[in-house]
Scaffold this active site. Sequence first.
Site, PDB file in Angstrom:
ATOM      1  N   ASP A 137       0.823  -1.206   0.000  1.00  0.00           N
ATOM      2  CA  ASP A 137       0.000   0.000   0.000  1.00  0.00           C
ATOM      3  C   ASP A 137       0.858   1.257   0.000  1.00  0.00           C
ATOM      4  O   ASP A 137       0.574   2.212  -0.729  1.00  0.00           O
ATOM      5  CB  ASP A 137      -0.929  -0.015   1.218  1.00  0.00           C
ATOM      6  CG  ASP A 137      -1.858   1.181   1.251  1.00  0.00           C
ATOM      7  OD1 ASP A 137      -2.989   1.066   0.748  1.00  0.00           O
ATOM      8  OD2 ASP A 137      -1.456   2.247   1.776  1.00  0.00           O
ATOM      9  N   PHE A 165      -5.428   2.356   0.229  1.00  0.00           N
ATOM     10  CA  PHE A 165      -5.682   1.686  -1.037  1.00  0.00           C
ATOM     11  C   PHE A 165      -5.885   0.187  -0.862  1.00  0.00           C
ATOM     12  O   PHE A 165      -6.570  -0.441  -1.668  1.00  0.00           O
ATOM     13  CB  PHE A 165      -4.570   1.985  -2.037  1.00  0.00           C
ATOM     14  CG  PHE A 165      -4.545   3.436  -2.467  1.00  0.00           C
ATOM     15  CD1 PHE A 165      -5.721   4.135  -2.676  1.00  0.00           C
ATOM     16  CD2 PHE A 165      -3.352   4.110  -2.633  1.00  0.00           C
ATOM     17  CE1 PHE A 165      -5.722   5.472  -3.051  1.00  0.00           C
ATOM     18  CE2 PHE A 165      -3.333   5.449  -3.009  1.00  0.00           C
ATOM     19  CZ  PHE A 165      -4.515   6.129  -3.227  1.00  0.00           C
ATOM     20  N   ASP A 166      -5.298  -0.409   0.175  1.00  0.00           N
ATOM     21  CA  ASP A 166      -5.637  -1.803   0.485  1.00  0.00           C
ATOM     22  C   ASP A 166      -7.127  -1.921   0.792  1.00  0.00           C
ATOM     23  O   ASP A 166      -7.806  -2.838   0.321  1.00  0.00           O
ATOM     24  CB  ASP A 166      -4.833  -2.289   1.688  1.00  0.00           C
ATOM     25  CG  ASP A 166      -3.511  -2.929   1.296  1.00  0.00           C
ATOM     26  OD1 ASP A 166      -3.441  -3.536   0.210  1.00  0.00           O
ATOM     27  OD2 ASP A 166      -2.551  -2.823   2.071  1.00  0.00           O
ATOM     28  N   VAL A 167      -7.629  -1.011   1.609  1.00  0.00           N
ATOM     29  CA  VAL A 167      -9.033  -1.059   1.999  1.00  0.00           C
ATOM     30  C   VAL A 167      -9.942  -0.798   0.798  1.00  0.00           C
ATOM     31  O   VAL A 167     -10.929  -1.519   0.573  1.00  0.00           O
ATOM     32  CB  VAL A 167      -9.317  -0.055   3.130  1.00  0.00           C
ATOM     33  CG1 VAL A 167     -10.812   0.044   3.407  1.00  0.00           C
ATOM     34  CG2 VAL A 167      -8.570  -0.457   4.398  1.00  0.00           C
ATOM     35  N   GLY A 170      -9.984  -3.763  -1.428  1.00  0.00           N
ATOM     36  CA  GLY A 170     -10.842  -4.795  -0.851  1.00  0.00           C
ATOM     37  C   GLY A 170     -12.306  -4.527  -1.126  1.00  0.00           C
ATOM     38  O   GLY A 170     -13.075  -5.444  -1.454  1.00  0.00           O
TER      39      GLY A 170
END
Length: 368
Positions: A137, A165-167, A170
Amino acid sequence: MGALDGILVADFSRVLAGPYATMLLADMGADVIKVEAPGGDDTRNWLPPERDGVSTYYLGVNRGKRSVALDLKDPADQALAHELSARADVFIENFKPGGLAAYGLDYPAVRERNPKVVYASITGFGAEGGAHLPGYDLIVQAVSGLMSLTGSADGPPYRAGMSVFDVITGLHAVSGILAALYAGGGQRVEVNLMSSALSALVNHSSAVVAGEVTPHRMGNAHPSLFPYEPLECADGDLIVAAGNDGQFRRLCEVLGVPELADDARFARTRDRTANRAELKPLLVAELRKRTRADLFAELSAAGVACGPINTVTEGVALAESLGLEPVVEPGGVPSVRHPIRFSGTPAGYRLPPPALDEHGDEIRKWLR
């Protein structure tokens, strides 16, 4: 009954984007089997903070799942993984592109055993020219341009305070999976952090591709709105967000300076943005006469968006005070409530985050 009751998810993902996506699917009723290497998900060991010796990072994205540890290099465990992929409605993974082919768990192999599967792949930079790049991220925050926008105008770039950006990736994975299930399954869903980042940059990426303008750091200021930033009160800063002419007029009325709303320099959004250097001290002069708490209450009642800059602890407490019931405790382990409320198929919290291989015996027996 959850909205996804009867949906079996084979979760071959780890760390954040994939586990966050599968936790949301589990909350909505899906049966999620978390497949871990014998050493477990990396986040199990990301300490501190911790609760009873378990990483709170891991606890935050893994409720509602059953865990089985499989060594994909072991023929017997690989066979169980193949059987799980044959039974699953959804298969989700975040290995490096092509990394599962050696185990017969790539999309062509899984689809051959299971033509109706929704196969979701999460990568950092896609499966083509960026396939060799690791998907962290922080790296994506840097190369996407987000860090060039974060920080004071004359200071260094900063990362966001969470793995934004990971979230978001997802969430995009969940959207793609649900759309593919609605379409009848039988397809691959691919998401990557870089594409999610550019989509999430919305007005900034649009400024580049549609306006040929390169955005830059402005601290807490907004490039197109004012006031839309922290402003000084008697006892500290208050975020004030007057997003249109009507809200700005109400702000001026509460502050006792209604004439500012009729001033030609400040009458429209465009004018206030262009003349923010003149407007800001006029507003701050009035705000400094009042406390944040008083202004928060009065401006909110008048329909002007504002709020104090809280700690996360204070943010959870505010959500509690507003009746949002932000904390749930599956198995006695506190975590943050699913963000969506359904009137007919509410989210459920059936299982706490599992210990490594906690359900291994039952899952291996079932697969055999």
